[in-house]
Write a protein that holds these residues in place. Sequence first.
Motif, short mmCIF file in Angstrom:
data_model
loop_
_atom_site.label_atom_id
_atom_site.label_comp_id
_atom_site.label_asym_id
_atom_site.label_seq_id
_atom_site.Cartn_x
_atom_site.Cartn_y
_atom_site.Cartn_z
N VAL A 74 -10.16 -19.31 36.50
CA VAL A 74 -11.33 -19.04 35.66
C VAL A 74 -11.44 -20.12 34.57
O VAL A 74 -12.51 -20.66 34.30
CB VAL A 74 -11.25 -17.64 35.01
CG1 VAL A 74 -12.38 -17.45 34.01
CG2 VAL A 74 -11.32 -16.56 36.09
N GLU A 98 -18.28 -9.59 26.56
CA GLU A 98 -17.17 -10.20 25.81
C GLU A 98 -15.98 -10.48 26.73
O GLU A 98 -15.32 -11.50 26.61
CB GLU A 98 -16.72 -9.27 24.67
CG GLU A 98 -17.67 -9.23 23.50
CD GLU A 98 -17.32 -8.12 22.50
OE1 GLU A 98 -18.12 -7.87 21.62
OE2 GLU A 98 -16.23 -7.52 22.63
N MET A 99 -15.72 -9.54 27.65
CA MET A 99 -14.63 -9.75 28.59
C MET A 99 -14.88 -10.98 29.47
O MET A 99 -13.96 -11.69 29.84
CB MET A 99 -14.42 -8.51 29.47
CG MET A 99 -13.78 -7.34 28.75
SD MET A 99 -12.12 -7.71 28.16
CE MET A 99 -12.40 -8.00 26.43
N ALA A 101 -16.11 -13.64 28.54
CA ALA A 101 -15.75 -14.83 27.76
C ALA A 101 -14.28 -14.80 27.33
O ALA A 101 -13.87 -15.58 26.47
CB ALA A 101 -16.65 -14.93 26.54
N TYR A 102 -13.50 -13.92 27.93
CA TYR A 102 -12.12 -13.69 27.47
C TYR A 102 -11.30 -14.97 27.36
O TYR A 102 -10.56 -15.17 26.41
CB TYR A 102 -11.41 -12.72 28.42
CG TYR A 102 -10.02 -12.36 27.98
CD1 TYR A 102 -9.82 -11.36 27.04
CD2 TYR A 102 -8.91 -13.03 28.47
CE1 TYR A 102 -8.56 -11.02 26.61
CE2 TYR A 102 -7.63 -12.72 28.03
CZ TYR A 102 -7.47 -11.71 27.11
OH TYR A 102 -6.21 -11.39 26.67
N ALA A 103 -11.45 -15.85 28.35
CA ALA A 103 -10.57 -17.02 28.40
C ALA A 103 -11.03 -18.12 27.44
O ALA A 103 -10.34 -19.12 27.29
CB ALA A 103 -10.50 -17.55 29.83
N ARG A 104 -12.18 -17.94 26.81
CA ARG A 104 -12.71 -19.02 25.96
C ARG A 104 -12.20 -18.94 24.54
O ARG A 104 -11.99 -17.87 24.00
CB ARG A 104 -14.24 -18.98 25.98
CG ARG A 104 -14.80 -19.41 27.31
CD ARG A 104 -16.28 -19.19 27.38
NE ARG A 104 -16.99 -19.86 26.28
CZ ARG A 104 -18.31 -19.82 26.16
NH1 ARG A 104 -19.03 -19.14 27.01
NH2 ARG A 104 -18.89 -20.45 25.16
N ARG A 105 -12.05 -20.11 23.92
CA ARG A 105 -11.59 -20.16 22.54
C ARG A 105 -12.62 -20.84 21.63
O ARG A 105 -12.39 -21.00 20.45
CB ARG A 105 -10.27 -20.94 22.45
CG ARG A 105 -9.12 -20.32 23.21
CD ARG A 105 -8.48 -19.21 22.39
NE ARG A 105 -7.42 -18.54 23.15
CZ ARG A 105 -7.64 -17.55 24.00
NH1 ARG A 105 -8.86 -17.11 24.20
NH2 ARG A 105 -6.64 -16.99 24.65
N LYS B 160 -9.84 -7.91 20.71
CA LYS B 160 -10.00 -8.52 22.03
C LYS B 160 -8.89 -8.05 22.98
O LYS B 160 -9.16 -7.71 24.14
CB LYS B 160 -9.94 -10.04 21.85
CG LYS B 160 -10.37 -10.83 23.05
CD LYS B 160 -10.50 -12.29 22.66
CE LYS B 160 -10.65 -13.14 23.90
NZ LYS B 160 -10.72 -14.56 23.60
N LYS B 163 -9.60 -4.45 24.04
CA LYS B 163 -10.66 -4.36 25.05
C LYS B 163 -10.14 -4.83 26.41
O LYS B 163 -10.47 -4.26 27.44
CB LYS B 163 -11.87 -5.20 24.62
CG LYS B 163 -12.62 -4.59 23.44
CD LYS B 163 -13.66 -5.54 22.90
CE LYS B 163 -14.18 -5.04 21.55
NZ LYS B 163 -15.06 -6.03 20.91
N ALA B 164 -9.31 -5.87 26.37
CA ALA B 164 -8.73 -6.36 27.63
C ALA B 164 -7.82 -5.31 28.25
O ALA B 164 -7.75 -5.17 29.47
CB ALA B 164 -7.97 -7.66 27.39
N ALA B 167 -10.10 -2.85 29.89
CA ALA B 167 -10.65 -3.44 31.11
C ALA B 167 -9.59 -3.45 32.21
O ALA B 167 -9.87 -3.11 33.36
CB ALA B 167 -11.15 -4.86 30.83
N ALA B 176 -8.68 -9.69 36.17
CA ALA B 176 -8.13 -11.02 36.47
C ALA B 176 -9.26 -12.03 36.68
O ALA B 176 -9.15 -13.19 36.26
CB ALA B 176 -7.24 -10.96 37.71
N LEU B 177 -10.37 -11.58 37.28
CA LEU B 177 -11.51 -12.48 37.50
C LEU B 177 -12.20 -12.87 36.19
O LEU B 177 -12.99 -13.80 36.15
CB LEU B 177 -12.55 -11.82 38.42
CG LEU B 177 -12.18 -11.69 39.89
CD1 LEU B 177 -13.30 -11.01 40.66
CD2 LEU B 177 -11.90 -13.06 40.51
N MET B 178 -11.92 -12.14 35.12
CA MET B 178 -12.48 -12.48 33.80
C MET B 178 -11.61 -13.52 33.10
O MET B 178 -11.89 -13.91 31.98
CB MET B 178 -12.54 -11.23 32.89
CG MET B 178 -13.37 -10.09 33.41
SD MET B 178 -15.09 -10.54 33.57
CE MET B 178 -15.25 -10.57 35.34
N GLY B 179 -10.50 -13.89 33.73
CA GLY B 179 -9.58 -14.81 33.07
C GLY B 179 -8.54 -14.09 32.24
O GLY B 179 -7.84 -14.70 31.44
N ILE B 180 -8.44 -12.78 32.42
CA ILE B 180 -7.42 -12.00 31.71
C ILE B 180 -6.10 -12.14 32.47
O ILE B 180 -6.06 -11.94 33.69
CB ILE B 180 -7.83 -10.52 31.61
CG1 ILE B 180 -9.08 -10.38 30.75
CG2 ILE B 180 -6.69 -9.67 31.07
CD1 ILE B 180 -9.70 -8.98 30.76
#
Lengths: 233, 289
Positions: A74, A98-99, A101-105, B160, B163-164, B167, B176-180
């Motif tokens: 991702v 928001e989720m 965009a989770y990986a963004r900083r 954050k 929320k993760a 999720a 995982a597809l969200m980059g978590i």
Amino acid sequence: MLVIKNLETHYGNIRALKGISLEIKKGEIVTLIGANGAGKTTTLKTISGLIKPTRGTITYEGQEISGKAPDAIVQMGISQVPEGRRVFTRLTVLENLEMGAYARRDQEIGQDMDKVFGLFPILKERQRQPAGTLSGGEQQMLAIGRALMARPKLLLLDEPSMGLAPLIVRTIFNIIQNINAQGTTILLVEQNAHLALSVADRGYVLETGQVQLADEAKKLLNDPRVRKAYLGD
Amino acid sequence: MLQQLVNGLVLGSIYALIALGYTMVYGVLQLINFAHGEIYMAGAFLGLYLTVSLKLPFPVAFVLAMAGAALIGVTVERIAYRPLRRSPRLAVLISAIGMSIFLQNLSLYLNGPATRGFLPPFKVYPIRIGEIKTSSLEVIILVVAILLMVGLQYLIRRTKIGKAMRATALDKETAALMGINVDRIISYTFAIGSSLGAAAGVLVGMYLNAVDPMMGLMPGLKGFVAAVLGGIGNIPGAMAGGLILGTAEVFGVAFMRSEWRDAIAFAILIVVLLIKPSGILGQNTQEKV
């Protein structure tokens, strides 16, 4: 942009992908069509890193990505809208985005949120509602919006038309073309072959884990084999 | 009556803290972490050593005990659960029971079987409000438990990471597809749940002036009952379940015999499982197709 060579994936002893090769160039809409069980979803899951391939390579912008973790993929710019939408039902619409965009900083998440609300005004109205209360079409919009929040360079869409009324399907596909026009490359998986081929630049026809045909979308639309098998001629 | 209610709320706030650990882990892994009672025990021992042996100021010792137990909880997950992520649920459950027995025995080996006294490192005053007799220690227990629960609620709802976590609990693959990084979120969940369990352990250790290697067994089960009562996987449910269970126990003992204390808790479990298995606040999730 993305080159897949001889990809094989297994579920236990079952070989779901039997050596698939395909290529996506920057700016294209490429579609994968085929019947149930052909391996379309498996291909997307393997690209996203949810399934590890047993053989073959996936090269994204010159880098080998097969075997990388989904979150790393991702971050490299590949987002997926999964089959069946899979919105987080008990999170609000806003939290779902928001989720995404989770990986963004970076600091531009708010701007992208506005862009998504621009594409799908209904989501703005419903931003405080739990995603589970949305209609099927709205959930599909949310799933697409959520994937866009990651600012993908390559967007993978799995059956965006599934279970939706024709009018809503039309809207969703217009938006998909719109997203592509703004510079996002798209890999579209569909059972609705006619619809997929009418918006795509090129297409691949998958059958039992193998690529049977690959051509420009226009030519596939007129190919007698495709017409017979998938377009109901 | 009012007196019993106060006692019940103090006991219930402890059960609630323990129940949160069960319910959070269940939320993300659908696993009953049977080693959770032992994390509570480990927290009590850490609190005892840090205050009595190392003479650290109590708030510092309290936070360090929570942090230490968080580390143990995360380690347990890494060793005993993560390698079994794709195994049948029964395998993980057995692994959890094994981990519970292992931690009890490790504690017996390290600490000896004897019960240790754990006098609060601060002065405890009796407090009287009208008919109600309580103590500053009980007030501290209640206030600390409430603060921790409010803090947790803030973390889960507003941050954050929280929320993760929600999720991830709803759908790991999509998370995982969200980059978590799902493994990392699971570790955080164990860390937070374990630190709350340890907080309960320290508070109870001081309250009863007793800490021993087997002390996690019964409160662990009670915490589990409270989690099921509230609806396992549901965080406000765990809090409510704990308070209800504590109150029911205290009232049950007041009106019946004190030996029935544990029977009351498990009778509640059986009744809940028979009448509303999803618990008070548990919902059946519905999916739109």
